[in-house]
Design an enzyme around this catalytic site. Structure first.
Site, PDB file in Angstrom:
ATOM      1  N   ASN A  11       0.869  -1.178   0.000  1.00 17.62           N
ATOM      2  CA  ASN A  11       0.000   0.000   0.000  1.00 17.62           C
ATOM      3  C   ASN A  11       0.904   1.225   0.000  1.00 17.62           C
ATOM      4  O   ASN A  11       1.545   1.525   1.004  1.00 17.62           O
ATOM      5  CB  ASN A  11      -0.888  -0.041   1.253  1.00 17.62           C
ATOM      6  CG  ASN A  11      -1.721   1.222   1.423  1.00 17.62           C
ATOM      7  OD1 ASN A  11      -1.756   2.074   0.533  1.00 17.62           O
ATOM      8  ND2 ASN A  11      -2.378   1.344   2.558  1.00 17.62           N
ATOM      9  N   TRP A  12       0.951   1.905  -1.128  1.00 12.62           N
ATOM     10  CA  TRP A  12       1.868   3.044  -1.259  1.00 12.62           C
ATOM     11  C   TRP A  12       1.310   4.321  -0.628  1.00 12.62           C
ATOM     12  O   TRP A  12       1.984   5.345  -0.610  1.00 12.62           O
ATOM     13  CB  TRP A  12       2.211   3.285  -2.742  1.00 12.62           C
ATOM     14  CG  TRP A  12       3.094   2.228  -3.334  1.00 12.62           C
ATOM     15  CD1 TRP A  12       3.574   1.104  -2.707  1.00 12.62           C
ATOM     16  CD2 TRP A  12       3.625   2.189  -4.672  1.00 12.62           C
ATOM     17  NE1 TRP A  12       4.364   0.374  -3.560  1.00 12.62           N
ATOM     18  CE2 TRP A  12       4.402   1.015  -4.780  1.00 12.62           C
ATOM     19  CE3 TRP A  12       3.494   3.016  -5.789  1.00 12.62           C
ATOM     20  CZ2 TRP A  12       5.075   0.671  -5.961  1.00 12.62           C
ATOM     21  CZ3 TRP A  12       4.152   2.669  -6.969  1.00 12.62           C
ATOM     22  CH2 TRP A  12       4.933   1.510  -7.040  1.00 12.62           C
ATOM     23  N   LYS A  13       0.080   4.269  -0.147  1.00 16.89           N
ATOM     24  CA  LYS A  13      -0.540   5.429   0.515  1.00 16.89           C
ATOM     25  C   LYS A  13      -0.336   6.689  -0.331  1.00 16.89           C
ATOM     26  O   LYS A  13      -0.340   6.598  -1.558  1.00 16.89           O
ATOM     27  CB  LYS A  13       0.008   5.572   1.940  1.00 16.89           C
ATOM     28  CG  LYS A  13      -0.138   4.259   2.744  1.00 16.89           C
ATOM     29  CD  LYS A  13       0.151   4.382   4.204  1.00 16.89           C
ATOM     30  CE  LYS A  13      -0.081   3.041   4.887  1.00 16.89           C
ATOM     31  NZ  LYS A  13       0.101   3.069   6.336  1.00 16.89           N
ATOM     32  N   HIS A  97      -9.397   1.158   4.902  1.00 18.02           N
ATOM     33  CA  HIS A  97      -8.128   1.282   5.626  1.00 18.02           C
ATOM     34  C   HIS A  97      -8.323   2.178   6.849  1.00 18.02           C
ATOM     35  O   HIS A  97      -9.105   3.132   6.800  1.00 18.02           O
ATOM     36  CB  HIS A  97      -7.054   1.865   4.689  1.00 18.02           C
ATOM     37  CG  HIS A  97      -5.688   1.755   5.283  1.00 18.02           C
ATOM     38  ND1 HIS A  97      -5.228   2.666   6.203  1.00 18.02           N
ATOM     39  CD2 HIS A  97      -4.697   0.847   5.104  1.00 18.02           C
ATOM     40  CE1 HIS A  97      -3.993   2.309   6.573  1.00 18.02           C
ATOM     41  NE2 HIS A  97      -3.659   1.202   5.913  1.00 18.02           N
ATOM     42  N   GLU A  99      -6.662   4.487   8.015  1.00 22.48           N
ATOM     43  CA  GLU A  99      -6.423   5.921   7.770  1.00 22.48           C
ATOM     44  C   GLU A  99      -7.649   6.573   7.130  1.00 22.48           C
ATOM     45  O   GLU A  99      -7.934   7.743   7.357  1.00 22.48           O
ATOM     46  CB  GLU A  99      -5.166   6.096   6.901  1.00 22.48           C
ATOM     47  CG  GLU A  99      -3.904   5.806   7.718  1.00 22.48           C
ATOM     48  CD  GLU A  99      -2.752   5.225   6.925  1.00 22.48           C
ATOM     49  OE1 GLU A  99      -2.768   5.302   5.681  1.00 22.48           O
ATOM     50  OE2 GLU A  99      -1.829   4.679   7.565  1.00 22.48           O
ATOM     51  N   GLU A 169      -5.158  -5.155  10.401  1.00 17.51           N
ATOM     52  CA  GLU A 169      -4.126  -4.157  10.648  1.00 17.51           C
ATOM     53  C   GLU A 169      -4.398  -3.472  11.981  1.00 17.51           C
ATOM     54  O   GLU A 169      -5.194  -2.522  12.049  1.00 17.51           O
ATOM     55  CB  GLU A 169      -4.127  -3.103   9.539  1.00 17.51           C
ATOM     56  CG  GLU A 169      -3.875  -3.672   8.164  1.00 17.51           C
ATOM     57  CD  GLU A 169      -3.280  -2.635   7.220  1.00 17.51           C
ATOM     58  OE1 GLU A 169      -2.193  -2.892   6.710  1.00 17.51           O
ATOM     59  OE2 GLU A 169      -3.893  -1.567   7.023  1.00 17.51           O
ATOM     60  N   GLY A 175       2.792   2.013  10.939  1.00 18.68           N
ATOM     61  CA  GLY A 175       3.745   3.122  10.844  1.00 18.68           C
ATOM     62  C   GLY A 175       4.448   3.448  12.151  1.00 18.68           C
ATOM     63  O   GLY A 175       5.089   4.486  12.282  1.00 18.68           O
ATOM     64  N   SER A 215       3.724  -2.398  10.255  1.00 18.32           N
ATOM     65  CA  SER A 215       5.178  -2.471  10.456  1.00 18.32           C
ATOM     66  C   SER A 215       5.790  -3.802  10.003  1.00 18.32           C
ATOM     67  O   SER A 215       6.704  -4.324  10.633  1.00 18.32           O
ATOM     68  CB  SER A 215       5.546  -2.171  11.907  1.00 18.32           C
ATOM     69  OG  SER A 215       5.144  -0.852  12.254  1.00 18.32           O
ATOM     70  N   GLY A 236       3.015  -1.194   4.264  1.00 24.86           N
ATOM     71  CA  GLY A 236       3.024   0.236   3.963  1.00 24.86           C
ATOM     72  C   GLY A 236       4.438   0.705   3.668  1.00 24.86           C
ATOM     73  O   GLY A 236       4.960   0.515   2.573  1.00 24.86           O
ATOM     74  N   GLY A 237       5.067   1.306   4.659  1.00 27.94           N
ATOM     75  CA  GLY A 237       6.384   1.935   4.499  1.00 27.94           C
ATOM     76  C   GLY A 237       7.402   1.070   3.769  1.00 27.94           C
ATOM     77  O   GLY A 237       8.109   1.552   2.870  1.00 27.94           O
TER      78      GLY A 237
END
Ligand code: 13P
Length: 251
Positions: A11-13, A97, A99, A169, A175, A215, A236-237
């Site tokens: 997920n490149w957000k 998600h 977010e 998640e 994150g 993470s 993610g990251g």
């Protein structure tokens, strides 16, 4: 029971311009071309989808969007429908998600409509659920997840949900560098699979892929993937750098 095929999704957000997205996807395609036993998906921003779809066409890297709006078309300024996502070359869509729930007021009932729209169009929905830190501390993890699953999947039959992917998640692990331990994640994944069995049936419970997210890194993926009910990861990251993401894919 046949083992479920793992899915590693990135997920490149809200990261990467069009140029950066194409560059990252091109590197990833090369680095992961030898992978056959794991499904791979990347979810760039909407603006990069059509461009990245040309890069991944005919490869083993699947493409997903990060959100959709449930109406097919109309006067909904700023929104994007399932058909539009499909026409940009996607086969997956991330829905609900944390977010989006936190910053854009998404609810279990909007998640339900979005999943319906994804399924009707033939997109594979990746439904995200998870408890916050305070909810876990108050021992509400299972009741929160139960509510998110019950409401998110309200009104569907097991036949509708054959392609559904669930991503667990925990919000406190996103994150933050704080991963759930493999034991904590496995406990929740087992709970979710039994919930699916109770609400639908054993077949769906055994075939549905439940991903872990929060993470995930090259050094913790193997341990997570060794758990019987963890079928992949939503990253993610660590999905932003193709070298790092490729290490996760090659767990
Ligand atoms: P991180 O891997 O950066 O913790 O993000 C997880 C996530 O939210 C994926 O959807």
């Amino acid at each position: 029971m046949g083992k479920r095929k793992p899915l590693i999704a990135g997920n490149w957000k809200m990261f990467k311009t069009c140029t950066e997205a194409v560059e990252t996807a091109s590197k990833l395609v090369k680095l992961s071309s030898n992978v056959t036993d794991t499904d791979i998906m990347i979810a760039p921003t909407f603006t990069s989808l059509a461009l990245v779809s040309k890069v991944v066409a005919g490869t083993n890297v699947g493409l997903g969007a990060q959100n959709l709006f449930w109406e097919a078309q109309g006067a909904y300024t700023g929104e994007i429908s399932a058909q539009m996502i499909l026409s940009a070359g996607c086969s997956y869509v991330i829905i609900g998600h944390s977010e989006r729930r936190q910053f854009f007021s998404e609810t279990d009932s909007s998640v339900n409509k979005k999943i319906n729209s994804a399924i009707q169009s033939g997109l594979i929905p990746v439904m995200c659920i998870g408890e916050t830190g305070p909810e876990r501390d108050a021992d509400k993890t299972f009741s929160i997840l139960d509510k998110q699953v019950q409401m998110g999947l309200e009104g569907f039959s097991s036949g509708n949900l054959r392609s559904l992917v669930i991503a667990y998640e925990p919000v406190w692990a996103i994150g933050t560098g704080k991963t759930a331990t493999s034991g904590q994640a496995q406990e929740v994944h087992r709970f979710l699979r039994s919930l699916i069995e109770k609400k639908f049936d054993k077949n769906l419970a055994e075939s549905i892929r439940i991903l872990y997210g929060g993470s995930v890194k090259p050094d913790n993926i193997a341990e997570l993937m060794s758990m019987p009910d963890i079928d992949g990861a939503l990253v993610g990251g660590a999905s932003l750098d193709p070298e790092v993401f490729s290490k996760i894919i090659h767990f």
